[in-house]
Scaffold this motif. Structure first.
Motif, PDB file in Angstrom:
ATOM      1  N   ALA A   1       0.842  -1.237   0.080  1.00  0.00           N
ATOM      2  CA  ALA A   1       0.047  -0.170  -0.008  1.00  0.00           C
ATOM      3  C   ALA A   1       1.002   1.318  -0.073  1.00  0.00           C
ATOM      4  CB  ALA A   1      -1.062  -0.158   1.140  1.00  0.00           C
ATOM      5  N   PHE A   2       1.406   1.636  -1.244  1.00  0.00           N
ATOM      6  CA  PHE A   2       2.342   2.737  -1.328  1.00  0.00           C
ATOM      7  C   PHE A   2       1.578   3.913  -2.093  1.00  0.00           C
ATOM      8  CE2 PHE A   2       4.894  -1.115  -1.773  1.00  0.00           C
ATOM      9  CZ  PHE A   2       5.840  -0.877  -0.588  1.00  0.00           C
ATOM     10  N   THR A   3       2.128   5.079  -1.578  1.00  0.00           N
ATOM     11  CA  THR A   3       1.557   6.132  -2.308  1.00  0.00           C
ATOM     12  C   THR A   3       2.676   6.666  -3.199  1.00  0.00           C
ATOM     13  OG1 THR A   3       0.331   6.984  -0.266  1.00  0.00           O
ATOM     14  CG2 THR A   3       0.950   8.683  -2.052  1.00  0.00           C
ATOM     15  N   TYR A   4       2.324   6.664  -4.511  1.00  0.00           N
ATOM     16  CA  TYR A   4       3.313   6.979  -5.657  1.00  0.00           C
ATOM     17  C   TYR A   4       3.267   8.528  -6.087  1.00  0.00           C
ATOM     18  CZ  TYR A   4       2.908   2.095  -6.161  1.00  0.00           C
ATOM     19  OH  TYR A   4       3.082   0.599  -5.792  1.00  0.00           O
ATOM     20  N   HIS A   5       4.557   8.839  -5.929  1.00  0.00           N
ATOM     21  CA  HIS A   5       4.680  10.438  -6.512  1.00  0.00           C
ATOM     22  C   HIS A   5       5.512  10.390  -7.958  1.00  0.00           C
ATOM     23  CE1 HIS A   5       3.165  12.189  -2.765  1.00  0.00           C
ATOM     24  NE2 HIS A   5       3.709  11.081  -2.189  1.00  0.00           N
ATOM     25  N   GLY A   6       4.925  10.698  -8.936  1.00  0.00           N
ATOM     26  CA  GLY A   6       5.588  10.573 -10.228  1.00  0.00           C
ATOM     27  C   GLY A   6       5.252   9.130 -10.726  1.00  0.00           C
ATOM     28  N   SER A   7       6.304   8.878 -11.718  1.00  0.00           N
ATOM     29  CA  SER A   7       6.360   7.630 -12.631  1.00  0.00           C
ATOM     30  C   SER A   7       7.678   6.867 -12.479  1.00  0.00           C
ATOM     31  CB  SER A   7       6.286   7.837 -14.013  1.00  0.00           C
ATOM     32  OG  SER A   7       4.826   8.526 -14.052  1.00  0.00           O
ATOM     33  N   ILE A   8       7.699   5.536 -12.527  1.00  0.00           N
ATOM     34  CA  ILE A   8       8.847   4.581 -12.739  1.00  0.00           C
ATOM     35  C   ILE A   8       8.648   3.925 -13.862  1.00  0.00           C
ATOM     36  CG2 ILE A   8       9.456   4.787 -10.265  1.00  0.00           C
ATOM     37  CD1 ILE A   8       8.803   1.883 -10.310  1.00  0.00           C
ATOM     38  N   TYR A   9       9.933   3.525 -14.538  1.00  0.00           N
ATOM     39  CA  TYR A   9       9.845   2.685 -15.571  1.00  0.00           C
ATOM     40  C   TYR A   9      11.040   1.850 -15.558  1.00  0.00           C
ATOM     41  CZ  TYR A   9       7.077   6.147 -18.408  1.00  0.00           C
ATOM     42  OH  TYR A   9       6.266   6.988 -18.690  1.00  0.00           O
ATOM     43  N   ALA A  10      10.680   0.458 -15.530  1.00  0.00           N
ATOM     44  CA  ALA A  10      11.927  -0.586 -15.312  1.00  0.00           C
ATOM     45  C   ALA A  10      11.889  -1.212 -16.561  1.00  0.00           C
ATOM     46  CB  ALA A  10      11.420  -1.377 -14.306  1.00  0.00           C
TER      47      ALA A  10
END
Length: 406
Positions: free
Chosen positions: A57-66
């Motif tokens: 249960a995380f709050t994401y700020h922005g984006s990630i690409y792997a």
């Protein structure tokens, strides 16, 4: 954030280890792994981290690409199939690849086209600030470490991690992916997590990923169970070594059959003068002075026999940061033997017959990197010229490190 652009619709889905778009504004992190197909620790680590993110249960700020790098080479477990994917990211090479018919391209050239399109799609559709991280491992035993092009934004972000930081590799290698990205002005780090097949290389990459997501602002530290443990793991793996080093020599090899590294060396090992380092064409290569060996070659493919490095004193780092902030380097073209190399004033041309003071350490202090043109001329590009410092000016890590260097 992105509204309509879908990288998965443009790029092979199997290239994506994971892609998360947060509900809140924040940074864009782009993780690459498997640019060399025999270096799979980063791929495994990112798979594990993305799996954990999917369950928590995380709050994401922005984006990630792997992102996976060299898909054909990863499938075969080889560094590369036709040519090194991490040595062809130069402007002339990219333009040549783009102009040719796709059916005539080599495996790695096709991979470059797809990755190139993906990187530029991300830069076009995301807001940033951008962080690019490329995962690697080495054929020799090593502490985990970071390699960067020596721009201050890279230095400051890298310093947050409790591992050694190695500067200047871009002066010795043509065409790494991260040099291409760094020349566009974005924070970009290479993380070497350990030896190819060691389980610890995966664990170090996992720890580094969690730290990077927190330090960039994508996640909050208090949401991560065991964050302190990830930091301590890297610190322990690096034997509490978080010093800065600079590459001073690269031993290039033309034919692996003629070269054999002496057994047992590992990166950051101190070597005394006269120590046999390798055999080449049936002759010993010996250390000419006391030194530190870095990334000795113990694999079939690759042209980098070994590097030599030296530790940089803190006062040198502080002095260079001061010089770069004051932009003294902009006045160098008034000195004898120096002139602008082009009309855009992006590079300096050095006539070494005239500019007797033109030593590499001198230019490094001011943020320049050297490229030898011929016996009497060097062209120098300023690492700070293209750095998008304003993009990172409001980040917590940039503000803190700026205060510390004043």
């Amino acid at each position: 954030m992105i509204d309509t652009w879908s990288p998965e619709a443009e790029i092979k889905t199997k290239r994506f280890i994971g892609h998360i778009r947060g509900e809140h504004p924040g940074p864009t992190l782009v993780f690459f792994a498997g640019i060399h197909g025999n270096e799979k620790a980063g791929v495994t680590a990112l798979e594990k981290v993305l799996n954990e993110l999917g369950k928590g249960a995380f709050t994401y700020h922005g984006s990630i690409y792997a992102i996976k790098g060299n898909l054909p080479a990863l499938q075969e477990g080889k560094r590369y199939l036709d040519k090194d994917l991490n040595r062809i990211w130069t402007k002339p090479e990219i333009e040549s690849i783009k102009e040719r018919d796709t059916k005539d391209l080599l495996n790695e050239e096709k991979e470059l086209l797809e990755l190139h399109m993906l990187v530029h799609g991300i830069l076009e559709h995301e807001k940033g600030p951008f962080y690019f991280i490329d995962y690697h491992t080495t054929s020799s035993k090593t502490l985990p470490f970071i390699t960067i092009n020596d721009a201050l934004i890279n230095r400051r972000f890298s310093k947050l991690f409790p591992v050694p930081i190695v500067l200047g590799i871009e002066e010795y290698l043509d065409g790494p992916l991260l040099s291409y990205i760094n020349e566009k002005g974005y924070v970009s780090l290479g993380f070497e997590s350990g030896q190819h097949t060691e389980e610890m290389a995966i664990k170090n990459s996992i720890a580094f990923t969690w730290l990077a997501m927190v330090y960039s602002g994508f996640l909050k530290k208090d949401e991560i169970n065991g964050f302190k443990g990830y930091y301590e793991q890297l610190q322990k793996s690096a034997t509490s070594n978080s010093s800065f080093y600079e590459i001073i020599y690269r031993h290039h090899i033309d034919d692996n059959k003629d070269f054999k590294m002496m057994e047992g060396f590992h990166s950051f090992e101190e070597i005394i003068e006269g120590t046999p380092l390798a055999m080449e064409k049936e002759e010993f290569i010996k250390a000419e002075k006391d030194t530190i060996i870095f990334m000795p070659l113990y694999q079939q493919k690759g042209n980098d026999g070994f590097f030599l490095i030296r530790k940089l004193p803190t006062w040198v780092l502080k002095l260079s940061a001061f010089f770069r902030r004051t932009k003294i380097g902009n006045l160098l073209h008034y000195l004898p033997g120096l002139s602008w190399a082009n009309k855009d004033k992006e590079s300096l041309l050095v006539n070494t017959n005239v500019a007797q003071f033109s030593t590499r350490p001198f230019f490094h202090l001011l943020g320049y990197r050297n490229r030898v043109l011929d016996e009497t001329h060097i062209v120098m590009n300023n690492r700070e010229f293209n750095a998008k410092t304003e993009m990172y000016g409001n980040t917590w890590w940039y503000r803190i490190t700026t205060r510390k260097t004043r």
